[in-house]
Design a protein around this motif. Structure first.
Motif, short mmCIF file in Angstrom:
data_model
loop_
_atom_site.label_atom_id
_atom_site.label_comp_id
_atom_site.label_asym_id
_atom_site.label_seq_id
_atom_site.Cartn_x
_atom_site.Cartn_y
_atom_site.Cartn_z
N GLY A 130 -0.80 21.73 -17.03
CA GLY A 130 -0.03 22.60 -17.89
C GLY A 130 -0.67 23.95 -18.06
O GLY A 130 -1.83 24.14 -17.75
N ARG A 131 0.12 24.87 -18.58
CA ARG A 131 -0.35 26.25 -18.73
C ARG A 131 -1.53 26.34 -19.67
O ARG A 131 -2.41 27.17 -19.53
CB ARG A 131 0.79 27.13 -19.24
CG ARG A 131 1.87 27.38 -18.21
CD ARG A 131 1.38 28.28 -17.11
NE ARG A 131 2.40 28.57 -16.12
CZ ARG A 131 2.22 29.32 -15.05
NH1 ARG A 131 1.05 29.85 -14.84
NH2 ARG A 131 3.20 29.53 -14.21
N THR A 132 -1.56 25.46 -20.68
CA THR A 132 -2.66 25.51 -21.65
C THR A 132 -3.99 25.30 -20.96
O THR A 132 -4.98 25.92 -21.28
CB THR A 132 -2.47 24.44 -22.74
OG1 THR A 132 -1.25 24.70 -23.41
CG2 THR A 132 -3.62 24.48 -23.73
N ALA A 183 -0.12 30.60 -9.95
CA ALA A 183 1.31 30.27 -9.85
C ALA A 183 1.50 28.78 -9.62
O ALA A 183 2.53 28.21 -9.99
CB ALA A 183 1.96 31.07 -8.74
N LYS A 184 0.51 28.16 -9.00
CA LYS A 184 0.57 26.72 -8.72
C LYS A 184 -0.34 25.92 -9.66
O LYS A 184 -0.44 24.70 -9.51
CB LYS A 184 0.17 26.44 -7.28
CG LYS A 184 1.10 27.05 -6.24
CD LYS A 184 0.65 26.70 -4.83
CE LYS A 184 1.59 27.29 -3.80
NZ LYS A 184 1.17 26.98 -2.41
N SER A 196 -13.18 32.76 -12.82
CA SER A 196 -12.52 33.22 -14.04
C SER A 196 -11.01 33.02 -13.94
O SER A 196 -10.48 32.77 -12.84
CB SER A 196 -12.83 34.70 -14.28
OG SER A 196 -12.33 35.49 -13.21
N TRP A 197 -10.30 33.14 -15.05
CA TRP A 197 -8.85 32.94 -15.04
C TRP A 197 -8.18 33.93 -14.09
O TRP A 197 -7.25 33.59 -13.39
CB TRP A 197 -8.29 33.10 -16.45
CG TRP A 197 -6.80 32.94 -16.47
CD1 TRP A 197 -6.11 31.77 -16.44
CD2 TRP A 197 -5.82 33.98 -16.47
NE1 TRP A 197 -4.75 32.01 -16.44
CE2 TRP A 197 -4.53 33.34 -16.46
CE3 TRP A 197 -5.87 35.37 -16.48
CZ2 TRP A 197 -3.35 34.07 -16.45
CZ3 TRP A 197 -4.67 36.08 -16.48
CH2 TRP A 197 -3.45 35.44 -16.46
N SER A 198 -8.67 35.16 -14.07
CA SER A 198 -8.07 36.18 -13.20
C SER A 198 -8.42 35.96 -11.73
O SER A 198 -7.76 36.48 -10.84
CB SER A 198 -8.56 37.56 -13.61
OG SER A 198 -9.95 37.70 -13.35
#
Length: 121
Positions: A26-28, A75-76, A52-54
């Motif tokens: 999930g996105r969380t 995106a995936k 990192s998230w980016s």
């Protein structure tokens, strides 16, 4: 629901390559730094790599630098660990984790079940 699911482990020969994948549920979970750790029998869990998230910041343990590459596809909701030139000492259960980018496993809140990597000499 398991927040992270690893795949791609297996039995290979020294010098071979493997690509591990970690799918976030999930996105969380996915809006976190992601890390890979490994644990061999009788040894403590050790840091392998983090991103990192980016995806801009990446870090590697000295033992894998130049051989392993971490990447992610937000995106995936998936992070990857490309492992080249595998050595017998790379054999371990590899865990994916989500949390704060760190070498410390305590900084990661979510963990997968692990995938076994075996390297024969």
């Amino acid at each position: 629901q398991v927040p992270l699911v690893e795949s791609g482990g297996g039995l290979v020969q020294a010098g071979d390559s493997l690509r591990l994948s970690c799918a976030a549920s999930g996105r969380t979970v996915s809006r976190n730094a992601m890390g890979w750790f490994r644990q061999a029998p009788g040894k403590e869990r050790e840091f392998v790599s983090a991103i990192s998230w980016s995806g801009i910041s990446k870090d590697y343990a000295d033992s894998v630098k130049g051989r392993f590459t971490i990447s992610r596809d937000n995106a995936k909701d998936t992070v990857y660990l490309q492992m080249n030139s595998l050595k017998p000492e790379d054999a371990a259960v590899y865990y994916c984790a989500a949390g704060s980018m760190s070498w410390n496993h305590a900084d990661y809140r979510y963990w997968g079940q692990g995938t076994q990597v075996t390297v024969s000499s």
